[in-house]
Design a protein around this motif. Sequence first.
Motif, PDB file in Angstrom:
ATOM      1  N   LEU A 231       0.724  -1.128   0.019  1.00 59.88           N
ATOM      2  CA  LEU A 231      -0.019  -0.013   0.068  1.00 59.88           C
ATOM      3  C   LEU A 231       0.918   1.338   0.222  1.00 59.88           C
ATOM      4  N   PRO A 232       2.016   1.362   0.832  1.00 64.63           N
ATOM      5  CA  PRO A 232       2.651   2.523   0.763  1.00 64.63           C
ATOM      6  C   PRO A 232       3.507   2.768  -0.629  1.00 64.63           C
ATOM      7  N   THR A 240       0.291  10.666  -3.109  1.00 62.57           N
ATOM      8  CA  THR A 240      -0.877  10.837  -1.907  1.00 62.57           C
ATOM      9  C   THR A 240      -0.398  10.073  -0.755  1.00 62.57           C
ATOM     10  N   SER A 241      -1.345  10.208   0.362  1.00 59.70           N
ATOM     11  CA  SER A 241      -1.184   9.188   1.578  1.00 59.70           C
ATOM     12  C   SER A 241      -1.876   8.069   1.444  1.00 59.70           C
ATOM     13  N   THR A 242      -1.472   6.981   2.191  1.00 54.89           N
ATOM     14  CA  THR A 242      -2.063   5.859   2.114  1.00 54.89           C
ATOM     15  C   THR A 242      -3.590   5.767   2.293  1.00 54.89           C
ATOM     16  N   SER A 243      -4.269   6.885   3.350  1.00 55.96           N
ATOM     17  CA  SER A 243      -5.616   6.811   3.240  1.00 55.96           C
ATOM     18  C   SER A 243      -6.082   7.746   2.015  1.00 55.96           C
ATOM     19  N   GLY A 244      -5.286   8.669   1.484  1.00 49.23           N
ATOM     20  CA  GLY A 244      -5.918   9.089   0.427  1.00 49.23           C
ATOM     21  C   GLY A 244      -6.056   8.152  -1.081  1.00 49.23           C
ATOM     22  N   THR A 246      -6.439   4.937  -0.860  1.00 46.87           N
ATOM     23  CA  THR A 246      -7.542   4.076  -0.433  1.00 46.87           C
ATOM     24  C   THR A 246      -8.781   4.670  -0.923  1.00 46.87           C
ATOM     25  N   ARG A 247      -9.086   6.201  -0.312  1.00 45.83           N
ATOM     26  CA  ARG A 247     -10.245   6.800  -0.824  1.00 45.83           C
ATOM     27  C   ARG A 247     -10.617   6.937  -2.306  1.00 45.83           C
ATOM     28  N   ARG A 248      -9.486   6.996  -2.919  1.00 47.56           N
ATOM     29  CA  ARG A 248      -9.456   7.266  -4.412  1.00 47.56           C
ATOM     30  C   ARG A 248      -9.731   6.018  -5.103  1.00 47.56           C
ATOM     31  N   PRO A 257      -6.826  -0.410  -2.696  1.00 49.83           N
ATOM     32  CA  PRO A 257      -5.762  -0.647  -3.561  1.00 49.83           C
ATOM     33  C   PRO A 257      -5.263  -2.260  -3.551  1.00 49.83           C
ATOM     34  N   LEU A 258      -5.216  -2.838  -2.442  1.00 49.31           N
ATOM     35  CA  LEU A 258      -4.840  -4.078  -2.286  1.00 49.31           C
ATOM     36  C   LEU A 258      -6.026  -5.251  -2.776  1.00 49.31           C
ATOM     37  N   GLN A 259      -7.119  -4.857  -2.738  1.00 46.23           N
ATOM     38  CA  GLN A 259      -8.102  -5.714  -3.316  1.00 46.23           C
ATOM     39  C   GLN A 259      -8.121  -5.634  -4.775  1.00 46.23           C
TER      40      GLN A 259
END
Length: 316
Positions: A231-232, A240-244, A246-248, A257-259
């Motif tokens: 993920l990083p 972007t950040s990991t949370s960003g 993931t949201r996108r 992302p990993l899915q």
Amino acid sequence: MSVIAVLALDGAPGHHLTTPGLVLGTACRGFPEVSYEVRLCTAPGFRGTGGPGPALALRPPYGLDGVADADVVLVPGHGSPRAGQPPEGVTAALRAVAARGGRLAAVGTGTFTLAATGLLDGRRATTGWRHVEELAALYPRIDVDPVGTVVEDGPFCTAAGVFGGMDVCLRLLARDHGRRVAGETSRELITPLHVDADSVQEAIDRTVAESAGLDPTLRWIDTRLHLPLTLPEIAAHARTSTSGVTRRFRAHTGLSPLQYVLRARLHEAMRLLRETDTPVEGVAGATGFPSPAALRRHFRALTGTTPSAYRRSHAP
């Protein structure tokens, strides 16, 4: 009115016990047509909550009797030995819920309790990433998803548990009342954390609207399916950040992302099986699976068949 019973085993984290009421209570206040009763029930042997956070001694009004007529029973994480059997009466109570057509959910190590009933045998499930290997080893008849934030299989729903079951409750809302209700409830839970909520939400909306900007990262992933991807690393490529990121990803693809990486690997494996004679072992290596067994497990979960059978059915 739907009845949601939260079954607390000894050592359950306090936030696992309060999250369902927070999420579903927010939905009830925001939508007149939404109505839930959330019951906090304790299993035999419950003495108090566990970490993180201070231990709390609770005396809820319900024991196992509270799950008898519940529409959904949620088993939070807990501090009991994961390899041990559930407290007396818990297995029978959960099996009775399943037998009458009720739904069952588990969060984090709560999946071990649900797994011990045998109800998850032959089904997909997940738990916190630290425990997926242990779950798979203890219960080999369960198809353990190592990256699924929330995994639904029939009337069973399991989740990693970082946010105390928030994802499970939002999924329940989406099932019962539609994605709009779940989405607006999620937004209500998040935006009050910010002083300038309107400007923050506008920024989030702009990010979602610009999610097509993920295309370079999606293409980058597609050229690196044979490599380990974290993920990083994905977030760094998307700047972007990991949370960003993931949201996108969720806005753009409906997946984390990993899915998305797992799904892309499976689709590439399907292409190789259709268009080449590469052995299954080679297909696994070319698509980033650690072993042919891992490829077969995930392939069956997605397609309902094995790689070899899929290849035979698509032979010219």
